[in-house]
Design a protein around this motif. Sequence first.
Motif, PDB file in Angstrom:
ATOM      1  N   ALA A   2       0.833  -1.198   0.000  1.00  0.00           N
ATOM      2  CA  ALA A   2       0.000   0.000   0.000  1.00  0.00           C
ATOM      3  C   ALA A   2       0.874   1.257   0.000  1.00  0.00           C
ATOM      4  N   ILE A   3       0.454   2.217  -0.789  1.00  0.00           N
ATOM      5  CA  ILE A   3       1.153   3.493  -0.823  1.00  0.00           C
ATOM      6  C   ILE A   3       0.622   4.371   0.308  1.00  0.00           C
ATOM      7  N   SER A   4       1.522   5.014   1.028  1.00  0.00           N
ATOM      8  CA  SER A   4       1.113   5.855   2.147  1.00  0.00           C
ATOM      9  C   SER A   4       0.270   7.031   1.668  1.00  0.00           C
ATOM     10  N   SER A   5      -0.743   7.370   2.462  1.00  0.00           N
ATOM     11  CA  SER A   5      -1.586   8.521   2.135  1.00  0.00           C
ATOM     12  C   SER A   5      -1.106   9.798   2.825  1.00  0.00           C
ATOM     13  N   LEU A   6      -0.006   9.697   3.565  1.00  0.00           N
ATOM     14  CA  LEU A   6       0.480  10.865   4.291  1.00  0.00           C
ATOM     15  C   LEU A   6       1.074  11.898   3.330  1.00  0.00           C
ATOM     16  N   LEU A  73       5.198   5.415   4.985  1.00  0.00           N
ATOM     17  CA  LEU A  73       5.786   6.533   4.252  1.00  0.00           C
ATOM     18  C   LEU A  73       7.285   6.321   4.053  1.00  0.00           C
ATOM     19  N   LEU A  74       7.978   5.913   5.093  1.00  0.00           N
ATOM     20  CA  LEU A  74       9.413   5.701   4.982  1.00  0.00           C
ATOM     21  C   LEU A  74       9.741   4.589   3.986  1.00  0.00           C
ATOM     22  N   LYS A  75       8.923   3.562   3.960  1.00  0.00           N
ATOM     23  CA  LYS A  75       9.133   2.498   2.969  1.00  0.00           C
ATOM     24  C   LYS A  75       8.935   3.043   1.557  1.00  0.00           C
ATOM     25  N   ASP A  76       7.914   3.881   1.373  1.00  0.00           N
ATOM     26  CA  ASP A  76       7.690   4.496   0.062  1.00  0.00           C
ATOM     27  C   ASP A  76       8.884   5.335  -0.372  1.00  0.00           C
ATOM     28  N   LEU A  77       9.553   5.947   0.612  1.00  0.00           N
ATOM     29  CA  LEU A  77      10.706   6.800   0.329  1.00  0.00           C
ATOM     30  C   LEU A  77      12.023   6.030   0.338  1.00  0.00           C
ATOM     31  N   SER A  78      11.927   4.713   0.494  1.00  0.00           N
ATOM     32  CA  SER A  78      13.108   3.830   0.535  1.00  0.00           C
ATOM     33  C   SER A  78      14.064   4.203   1.661  1.00  0.00           C
ATOM     34  N   VAL A  79      13.509   4.653   2.778  1.00  0.00           N
ATOM     35  CA  VAL A  79      14.306   4.969   3.965  1.00  0.00           C
ATOM     36  C   VAL A  79      14.327   3.750   4.873  1.00  0.00           C
ATOM     37  N   LYS A  80      15.505   3.204   5.085  1.00  0.00           N
ATOM     38  CA  LYS A  80      15.621   1.984   5.897  1.00  0.00           C
ATOM     39  C   LYS A  80      15.931   2.278   7.352  1.00  0.00           C
ATOM     40  N   GLU A  81      16.543   3.426   7.627  1.00  0.00           N
ATOM     41  CA  GLU A  81      16.789   3.816   9.012  1.00  0.00           C
ATOM     42  C   GLU A  81      16.798   5.336   9.101  1.00  0.00           C
TER      43      GLU A  81
END
Length: 259
Positions: A2-6, A73-81
């Motif tokens: 799912a894509i974040s709605s934030l 949201l962080l997953k959508d932005l490919s932020v792992k940490e």
Amino acid sequence: MAISSLKYKSAGRGPAVVFIHGFCEEKSLWKDFLNHLKGNYHVITPDLPGFGESPLNITPVSMEYFADEIRSLLKDLSVKECIMIGHSLGGYVALAFAEKYPEMLKGLGLFHSMAFADSPEKQENRNKTIQFIEKNGVAPFADSFVEPLFFMRNRKNLEREIQTMIETTRNTSIISIIETTKAMRDRKDRTDVLKTTQVPVLFIVGKDDGPVPLEKNLEQCYLPKHSVVHFFSDCGHMGMFEKREETLKAVEKYLELCG
């Protein structure tokens, strides 16, 4: 997935830093921090569900739900940490995130926030807030809620910021305000998160903070293995405005420590 709605703002490159706003606030709260830090960091400032431009898609809500939305949201932005810093309600969300996804955190910041659950007295005050809003609407609540967040002697110089926050609160939906008030009232104690976290924990403390009293900060700031604590005199609950340069410098030094 799912894509974040934030809705969010994102700027810069480097280690990821997530700033989470407080109750009846929105992402522009952190604009000075984003603009100052984007030269060295990937700064992300989301609107929590029901605030700013982010929709409220489900009810009831919880700190865990907010944390899950930030993770999406962080997953959508490919932020792992990331390093996560939260103001007030945002701190409650950051603590829930730290409990659920500790592997994603390099640092945790409580900016006028605390890990303790609401006391019975505070829970009753939340109930009174809900009853007041249900009876009178959002506008009278906004007019009475915002100004006391600022230390009395700072209010005149910060009239513009106070008025902006009143307008932001007035523009927040009644459902979002009531449901989030319930979620804050019912949130669990997360002092164990502070005791067990392996990352440095930043505490930004206003000595004249009404919602997060100094004595509660003194109780919690020694709990982590590695605490970084800044106490600010003549400062209420809104240090990003009341002590603009000082809190920005404190956060910047903390980010350097976290690497």
